[in-house]
Design a protein around this motif. Structure first.
Motif, mmCIF file in Angstrom:
data_model
loop_
_atom_site.group_PDB
_atom_site.id
_atom_site.type_symbol
_atom_site.label_atom_id
_atom_site.label_comp_id
_atom_site.label_asym_id
_atom_site.label_seq_id
_atom_site.Cartn_x
_atom_site.Cartn_y
_atom_site.Cartn_z
ATOM 1 N N MET A 426 0.856 -1.168 0.000
ATOM 2 C CA MET A 426 0.000 0.000 0.000
ATOM 3 C C MET A 426 0.904 1.234 0.000
ATOM 4 S SD MET A 426 -2.885 -1.439 0.099
ATOM 5 C CE MET A 426 -2.437 -3.086 -0.397
ATOM 6 N N ASP A 427 1.093 1.821 -1.172
ATOM 7 C CA ASP A 427 1.901 3.037 -1.288
ATOM 8 C C ASP A 427 0.954 4.201 -1.066
ATOM 9 O OD1 ASP A 427 3.425 5.197 -2.024
ATOM 10 O OD2 ASP A 427 3.848 4.504 -4.052
ATOM 11 N N THR A 428 0.990 4.766 0.136
ATOM 12 C CA THR A 428 -0.033 5.731 0.553
ATOM 13 C C THR A 428 0.455 7.162 0.384
ATOM 14 O OG1 THR A 428 0.776 5.758 2.830
ATOM 15 C CG2 THR A 428 -0.862 4.085 2.288
ATOM 16 N N TRP A 429 -0.246 7.915 -0.426
ATOM 17 C CA TRP A 429 0.109 9.336 -0.587
ATOM 18 C C TRP A 429 -0.824 10.200 0.251
ATOM 19 C CZ3 TRP A 429 -2.637 13.656 -1.838
ATOM 20 C CH2 TRP A 429 -1.876 14.836 -1.945
ATOM 21 N N GLN A 431 -0.567 13.884 3.334
ATOM 22 C CA GLN A 431 0.243 14.965 3.913
ATOM 23 C C GLN A 431 -0.242 15.315 5.324
ATOM 24 O OE1 GLN A 431 -1.116 17.892 0.854
ATOM 25 N NE2 GLN A 431 1.054 17.945 0.305
ATOM 26 N N THR A 432 0.590 16.038 6.043
ATOM 27 C CA THR A 432 0.176 16.544 7.354
ATOM 28 C C THR A 432 -1.162 17.278 7.210
ATOM 29 O OG1 THR A 432 2.516 16.896 7.849
ATOM 30 C CG2 THR A 432 0.929 17.922 9.342
ATOM 31 N N GLU A 433 -1.269 18.051 6.150
ATOM 32 C CA GLU A 433 -2.460 18.860 5.921
ATOM 33 C C GLU A 433 -3.692 18.015 5.603
ATOM 34 O OE1 GLU A 433 0.494 19.242 4.612
ATOM 35 O OE2 GLU A 433 1.046 21.349 4.302
ATOM 36 N N GLY A 513 1.016 20.879 -3.515
ATOM 37 C CA GLY A 513 2.437 21.230 -3.564
ATOM 38 C C GLY A 513 3.287 20.162 -4.214
ATOM 39 N N ASP A 514 2.642 19.140 -4.778
ATOM 40 C CA ASP A 514 3.366 18.042 -5.424
ATOM 41 C C ASP A 514 3.140 18.043 -6.931
ATOM 42 O OD1 ASP A 514 4.502 16.920 -3.174
ATOM 43 O OD2 ASP A 514 2.871 15.515 -2.828
ATOM 44 N N ALA A 515 4.151 17.550 -7.654
ATOM 45 C CA ALA A 515 3.999 17.274 -9.076
ATOM 46 C C ALA A 515 3.691 15.787 -9.225
ATOM 47 C CB ALA A 515 5.287 17.608 -9.815
ATOM 48 N N GLY A 528 7.128 14.490 -6.508
ATOM 49 C CA GLY A 528 7.804 15.233 -5.441
ATOM 50 C C GLY A 528 7.306 16.659 -5.374
ATOM 51 N N ARG A 529 7.899 17.428 -4.497
ATOM 52 C CA ARG A 529 7.436 18.780 -4.218
ATOM 53 C C ARG A 529 7.826 19.742 -5.342
ATOM 54 N NH1 ARG A 529 4.057 18.986 0.123
ATOM 55 N NH2 ARG A 529 4.357 21.203 -0.173
ATOM 56 N N VAL A 530 6.958 20.725 -5.554
ATOM 57 C CA VAL A 530 7.311 21.783 -6.492
ATOM 58 C C VAL A 530 7.531 23.112 -5.764
ATOM 59 C CG1 VAL A 530 6.249 20.823 -8.557
ATOM 60 C CG2 VAL A 530 4.864 22.178 -6.973
ATOM 61 N N ILE A 534 11.776 20.423 1.261
ATOM 62 C CA ILE A 534 12.740 19.359 0.958
ATOM 63 C C ILE A 534 12.346 18.152 1.795
ATOM 64 C CG2 ILE A 534 15.192 18.735 0.923
ATOM 65 C CD1 ILE A 534 15.835 21.743 1.103
ATOM 66 N N LYS A 535 12.319 16.978 1.153
ATOM 67 C CA LYS A 535 11.969 15.779 1.930
ATOM 68 C C LYS A 535 13.209 14.929 2.152
ATOM 69 C CE LYS A 535 7.771 14.707 3.257
ATOM 70 N NZ LYS A 535 6.941 13.609 3.722
ATOM 71 N N VAL A 536 13.733 14.990 3.348
ATOM 72 C CA VAL A 536 14.921 14.206 3.679
ATOM 73 C C VAL A 536 14.477 12.993 4.479
ATOM 74 C CG1 VAL A 536 17.120 14.202 4.910
ATOM 75 C CG2 VAL A 536 16.383 16.250 3.699
HETATM 76 C C1 6R9 Z 1 2.358 11.599 5.343
HETATM 77 C C2 6R9 Z 1 3.463 12.560 5.072
HETATM 78 C C3 6R9 Z 1 3.838 15.237 2.688
HETATM 79 C C4 6R9 Z 1 4.614 15.120 1.388
HETATM 80 C C5 6R9 Z 1 3.768 15.067 0.172
HETATM 81 C C6 6R9 Z 1 4.693 14.332 -0.802
HETATM 82 C C7 6R9 Z 1 5.398 13.332 0.073
HETATM 83 C C8 6R9 Z 1 4.096 11.451 1.145
HETATM 84 C C9 6R9 Z 1 4.081 9.968 -0.456
HETATM 85 C C10 6R9 Z 1 4.755 11.120 -0.923
HETATM 86 C C11 6R9 Z 1 5.089 10.136 -2.974
HETATM 87 C C12 6R9 Z 1 3.950 8.856 -1.361
HETATM 88 N N1 6R9 Z 1 4.751 12.015 0.110
HETATM 89 N N2 6R9 Z 1 3.689 10.207 0.814
HETATM 90 N N3 6R9 Z 1 5.255 11.200 -2.171
HETATM 91 N N4 6R9 Z 1 4.473 8.999 -2.614
HETATM 92 N N5 6R9 Z 1 3.351 7.706 -1.004
HETATM 93 O O1 6R9 Z 1 4.513 12.196 4.605
HETATM 94 O O2 6R9 Z 1 3.196 13.870 5.388
HETATM 95 O O3 6R9 Z 1 5.359 14.930 6.165
HETATM 96 O O4 6R9 Z 1 3.347 16.325 5.538
HETATM 97 O O5 6R9 Z 1 4.705 15.155 3.802
HETATM 98 O O6 6R9 Z 1 5.348 13.899 1.376
HETATM 99 O O7 6R9 Z 1 5.618 15.219 -1.328
HETATM 100 O O8 6R9 Z 1 3.402 16.352 -0.255
HETATM 101 P P1 6R9 Z 1 4.170 15.122 5.296
#
Ligand code: 6R9
Length: 646
Positions: A426-429, A431-433, A513-515, A528-530, A534-536
């Motif tokens: 389950m690849d879950t997309w 966000q905090t929001e 905020g994602d592409a 990823g983010r536009v 930065i996601k580290v």
């Molecule tokens: C839950 C979480 C949100 C950002 C989001 C995106 C990236 C999260 C993803 C993913 C690709 C997935 N993101 N899950 N990108 N595939 N399954 O991570 O919340 O810390 O707020 O980050 O994370 O860029 O916009 P948060």
């Protein structure tokens, strides 16, 4: 956000492998049972129905939870983009996590198997968690915490951390959990913004064998916060730490005289009353306080936990995230407890004391559902297949991934080595929001490596250009959602204008905020983010937060931070630094600046690369053009920079 640019994201992965779900799994799926109740067996047709009947869907879900008083209006816009779900309802999420299970078999069931970093363990049933939560709630009340007050939580992953969230919510207060890896100034800023009255911390803990002095960091932070009246200290290590008379109190002392059978009634909250604030990075220097409310957040996290992880009575569920992030809030604490599942709570790290720590835990507790991050998977891949092979992983039935795009190579490794070449991922997309998972498979869908597949029921996701026009299949664009869902943030704490930007950047839709791209099967692939996030290792960092930290150092005149692709962490931070007149770039200064970021923001934000530079590209109005810096750094076309001026 004037620097939206996706011109260079229009690259489509040629990944066309398809993994069909197994017949048995589909037949027994929670989502299929619900679909059938509405006359569907096909997800596409059901999803279409859910778009047209979204209120019916969410009403059905909400009815599975306990309401002190029913809601009157399922959904309403107040003043767009502000809205309400389940208005008029009286609700408490802690009641639904704990009290609702009384007189059911769940009550005596294990809520958490806790595994400490050092290998120590504890087991808590739902009933025991209830007792702990009630005593803590009473303790908080005794300190004067009331409905609406903010309580900061700065704890390691221990059962008391879960109970702290539940206790705060029980009495109608608002929690603000701060990740235990953040530095004192980050904790201080979050306490100040939320005007928290109490902070709950610990004497310290170990993570990956490293001693973390939480109380010391808390003391530093609280020295500069005018609102904190009390510091509650949980004995995690059992060590004596300096206590300030009149301000600090050990949890065990606070609750010593509170009998085990104490019941603090759940505050009947309005659906739209605040549940928590959780700070996350955006494109400015100041973290945003994401606001979630009691009713809709509960309904959204309950539903997605049930359908995405297909929770069944005998499951042992393990989300490896930290409660300091939204994943921990929604999918360690609230979603799983509302579903009455048994969970594992882990304090440590994937590789300590050895790279089979995760697989050891899976075997030990017979974990059936594991929910982790691409970074963890890639990190463990490095050590080779022999580490998972040492363990009996046959208890597993569902795998999950969150936080960043999962590259097909990691996806395949995960499925083969952890999922016995058979389990669904389950690849879950989300966000905090968003509060809850928005795009993800359920166990009934065929999977494509690296794709979060289809939107959840009622979620109307699309890929559009900057004016909001749908771009069509296989074209890069911005990921947007067209209608609010119950667990969506309600606002940014004390900053409504900043909240509006989510619905105004692209007219009338929620811009994430994602592409991303959408293929001919309607499968989404998030790239990823536009923006300047930065996601580290799956953790969100703001370019400006790192830059502000650097320019607060006396040697730094200006700084720019960008994210660069990283085979392990997804992205790593690179900073460009202009030194002030009178200072010289040197290896020593580089070291000092990295340490400065560590102590002011936290270890996660420390730049992997630091380059001294005499100048930085800027717009006419003086804004640093990070996108240009990034393109140059990666040898990519700089693209259209005329839109960058703002
Ligand atoms: C839950 C979480 C949100 C950002 C989001 C995106 C990236 C999260 C993803 C993913 C690709 C997935 N993101 N899950 N990108 N595939 N399954 O991570 O919340 O810390 O707020 O980050 O994370 O860029 O916009 P948060």
């Amino acid at each position: 956000m004037s620097n939206l640019g996706f011109e260079d994201t229009d690259t489509i992965l040629t990944e066309d492998r398809l993994f069909a779900p197994s017949h048995d799994v589909v037949e027994n799926a929670n989502i299929l049972a619900y679909m059938k109740s509405k006359g569907f067996t096909d997800y596409d047709a059901f999803h279409q129905w859910s778009l047209e009947n979204r209120f019916e869907f969410w009403e059905d879900m909400a009815k599975e939870l306990h309401w002190f008083e029913p809601w009157q209006t399922t959904f309403q816009w107040t003043t767009k983009p502000f809205f309400q779900w389940f208005a008029g309802g009286k609700f408490n999420i802690t009641y639904n996590c704990l009290d609702r299970h009384k007189d059911t078999p769940t009550w005596k069931k294990v809520a958490f198997y806790w595994e400490g970093d050092d290998g120590s363990s504890r087991t808590l049933t739902y009933e025991e968690l209830y007792v702990m939560t009630n005593r803590m709630a009473k303790g908080l009340q005794n300190l004067g915490v009331k409905k609406g007050d903010r309580v900061a939580i700065y704890l390691p992953a221990i059962p008391e951390q879960v109970a702290a969230l539940l206790a705060v919510a029980r009495i109608g207060a608002v929690h603000s959990v701060v990740f235990g890896g953040f530095a004192a100034s980050a904790l201080r800023d979050r306490i100040i913004d939320a005007e928290a009255k109490v902070v709950i911390t610990a004497d310290g803990n170990y993570r990956g064998g490293k001693h973390i002095q939480l109380k010391k960091i808390t003391d530093e932070a609280v020295a500069e916060t005018p609102t904190i009246e009390k510091v509650i200290v949980v004995h995690r290590l059992g060590s004596d730490v300096p206590m300030q008379a009149g301000r600090d109190v050990y949890l065990h002392d606070l609750i010593a005289d509170i009998p085990e059978d104490t019941v603090v009634p759940c505050e009947p909250m309005d659906s739209e009353d605040l549940l928590y604030i959780l700070y996350t990075s955006g494109s400015t220097g100041k973290p945003k306080g994401i606001v979630h409310v009691q009713g809709g957040y509960a309904v959204g996290t309950y539903t997605t936990t049930k359908f995405v992880f297909d929770i069944k009575d005998g499951d042992i569920y393990w989300c490896t995230a930290d409660i300091g992030w939204v994943t921990g809030h929604s999918y360690i604490v609230y979603g799983p407890l509302m579903n009455g599942v048994t969970s594992v709570l882990f304090e440590g790290t994937p590789t300590y004391p050895a790279p089979d720590r995760f697989w050891n835990i899976v075997e030990k507790y017979k974990v059936s559902i594991i929910y982790t991050s691409p970074t963890a998977i890639r990190g463990l891949m490095r050590f080779g297949e022999e580490w998972p092979a040492k363990h009996d992983l046959s208890s597993l039935r569902i795998l999950g991934s969150v936080g960043e795009p999962i590259n097909p190579e990691a996806w395949i490794w995960y499925r083969k080595n952890i999922g016995h070449s058979a389990l669904p991922i389950m690849d879950t997309w989300w966000q905090t929001e968003t509060g809850m998972i928005l795009i993800s498979p359920t166990v009934i869908l065929p999977l494509k490596p690296g794709s979060a597949t289809r939107p959840m029921p009622t979620i109307e996701a699309d890929i559009v250009d900057r004016d909001g026009n749908a771009v069509g299949q296989n074209k890069g664009g911005f990921l947007i959602i067209r209608h609010p869902w119950p667990a969506q943030m309600r606002t940014i704490y004390k900053d409504e204008d900043r909240y509006r930007t989510y619905w105004e950047t692209i007219p009338d839709v929620y811009f994430a905020g994602d592409a991303a791209t959408k293929d001919t099967d309607g499968y989404f692939r998030v790239q990823g983010r536009v923006d300047d996030v930065i996601k580290v290792s799956g953790h969100r960092l703001g370019s400006m937060e790192i830059e502000s930290s650097l320019v607060s150092h006396p040697a730094v005149a200006e700084a720019a931070a960008i994210g660069k692709p990283d085979p392990l962490k997804g992205e790593h931070v690179k900073v460009f630094v202009i030194v002030k007149h009178g200072y010289e770039p040197s290896a020593e200064l580089e070291k000092e600046l990295k340490l400065h970021v560590r102590t002011t923001v936290g270890a996660l934000a420390v730049p992997e690369e630091l380059e001294f530079t005499p100048s930085l590209p800027k717009t006419r109005s003086g804004k640093i053009m990070r996108r240009v810096i990034r393109a140059k750094e990666l040898g990519e076309p700089v693209g259209d920079i005329s839109t960058l001026d703002g």
